[in-house]
Design a protein around this motif. Structure first.
Motif, PDB file in Angstrom:
ATOM      1  N   LEU A  56       0.807  -1.221   0.000  1.00 29.26           N
ATOM      2  CA  LEU A  56       0.000   0.000   0.000  1.00 29.26           C
ATOM      3  C   LEU A  56       0.844   1.277   0.000  1.00 29.26           C
ATOM      4  O   LEU A  56       0.290   2.379  -0.040  1.00 29.26           O
ATOM      5  N   HIS A  57       2.167   1.134   0.034  1.00 26.08           N
ATOM      6  CA  HIS A  57       3.046   2.302   0.034  1.00 26.08           C
ATOM      7  C   HIS A  57       4.052   2.293  -1.113  1.00 26.08           C
ATOM      8  O   HIS A  57       4.966   3.113  -1.139  1.00 26.08           O
ATOM      9  N   HIS A  58       3.895   1.380  -2.042  1.00 22.01           N
ATOM     10  CA  HIS A  58       4.830   1.283  -3.164  1.00 22.01           C
ATOM     11  C   HIS A  58       4.343   2.182  -4.293  1.00 22.01           C
ATOM     12  O   HIS A  58       3.207   2.058  -4.751  1.00 22.01           O
ATOM     13  N   LYS A  59       5.191   3.064  -4.735  1.00 19.00           N
ATOM     14  CA  LYS A  59       4.780   4.028  -5.764  1.00 19.00           C
ATOM     15  C   LYS A  59       4.444   3.348  -7.095  1.00 19.00           C
ATOM     16  O   LYS A  59       3.554   3.801  -7.809  1.00 19.00           O
ATOM     17  N   PHE A  60       5.137   2.264  -7.433  1.00 17.85           N
ATOM     18  CA  PHE A  60       4.814   1.561  -8.676  1.00 17.85           C
ATOM     19  C   PHE A  60       3.381   1.031  -8.637  1.00 17.85           C
ATOM     20  O   PHE A  60       2.654   1.120  -9.624  1.00 17.85           O
TER      21      PHE A  60
ATOM     22  N   GLY B  56      -5.185   5.769  -6.945  1.00 16.06           N
ATOM     23  CA  GLY B  56      -3.768   5.765  -7.305  1.00 16.06           C
ATOM     24  C   GLY B  56      -3.074   7.050  -6.894  1.00 16.06           C
ATOM     25  O   GLY B  56      -1.968   7.028  -6.353  1.00 16.06           O
ATOM     26  N   ILE B  57      -3.733   8.175  -7.124  1.00 15.57           N
ATOM     27  CA  ILE B  57      -3.158   9.477  -6.760  1.00 15.57           C
ATOM     28  C   ILE B  57      -2.994   9.599  -5.252  1.00 15.57           C
ATOM     29  O   ILE B  57      -1.953  10.053  -4.757  1.00 15.57           O
ATOM     30  N   VAL B  58      -4.009   9.203  -4.511  1.00 12.68           N
ATOM     31  CA  VAL B  58      -3.943   9.317  -3.048  1.00 12.68           C
ATOM     32  C   VAL B  58      -2.857   8.403  -2.487  1.00 12.68           C
ATOM     33  O   VAL B  58      -2.070   8.810  -1.628  1.00 12.68           O
ATOM     34  N   PHE B  59      -2.779   7.164  -2.980  1.00 14.53           N
ATOM     35  CA  PHE B  59      -1.744   6.248  -2.511  1.00 14.53           C
ATOM     36  C   PHE B  59      -0.355   6.799  -2.832  1.00 14.53           C
ATOM     37  O   PHE B  59       0.554   6.758  -2.016  1.00 14.53           O
ATOM     38  N   PHE B  60      -0.187   7.330  -4.041  1.00 14.06           N
ATOM     39  CA  PHE B  60       1.080   7.914  -4.468  1.00 14.06           C
ATOM     40  C   PHE B  60       1.440   9.107  -3.572  1.00 14.06           C
ATOM     41  O   PHE B  60       2.558   9.201  -3.064  1.00 14.06           O
ATOM     42  N   SER B  61       0.486   9.995  -3.376  1.00 11.12           N
ATOM     43  CA  SER B  61       0.720  11.200  -2.563  1.00 11.12           C
ATOM     44  C   SER B  61       1.060  10.844  -1.125  1.00 11.12           C
ATOM     45  O   SER B  61       1.966  11.428  -0.519  1.00 11.12           O
TER      46      SER B  61
END
Length: 116
Positions: A58-62, A83-88
């Motif tokens: 849940l914290h991997h940018k890929f 995807g945006i929220v996880f990335f941010s």
């Protein structure tokens, strides 16, 4: 060097905010879900190996970028938002020094030991 990495993460966090701005969704979604990836810490209840796997998933940018592009592919703003929220969130965590977890314990990350 550490400062330049934090600035890079801040730039990526701003990219995430910009991408969210492009969606036609209310900002409360971004705020409400911003810490949702931290649910991955619950894996540590089972053991350190499972905790590292669930946290990192849940914290991997890929993974976050893949979710975002999948949302584009199927034209789903909800999936794009996830995807945006996880990335941010991942960028925010990296600014604070929380990296991807190693299997030997929560405080051991790819950025070094938390607290040192």
């Amino acid at each position: 060097m550490k400062t330049s990495l934090k600035l890079e993460e801040l730039a990526m966090l701003m990219l995430g905010v910009f991408l969210f701005y492009q969606l036609e969704l209310s900002w409360w979604w971004f705020v409400a879900l911003f810490f949702a990836p931290d649910i991955g810490m619950l894996g540590y209840v089972l053991n350190e190996k499972i905790g590292a796997i669930t946290y990192n998933l849940l914290h991997h940018k890929f993974v976050a970028i893949t979710i975002y592009f999948f949302g584009i592919l199927i034209t789903s703003e909800i999936i794009q938002m996830l995807g945006i929220v996880f990335f941010s969130h991942s960028c925010f965590d990296r600014i604070l020094g929380y990296g991807l977890k190693l299997k030997k314990g929560f405080k051991f990350t790819h950025l070094g030991e938390i607290g040192n």
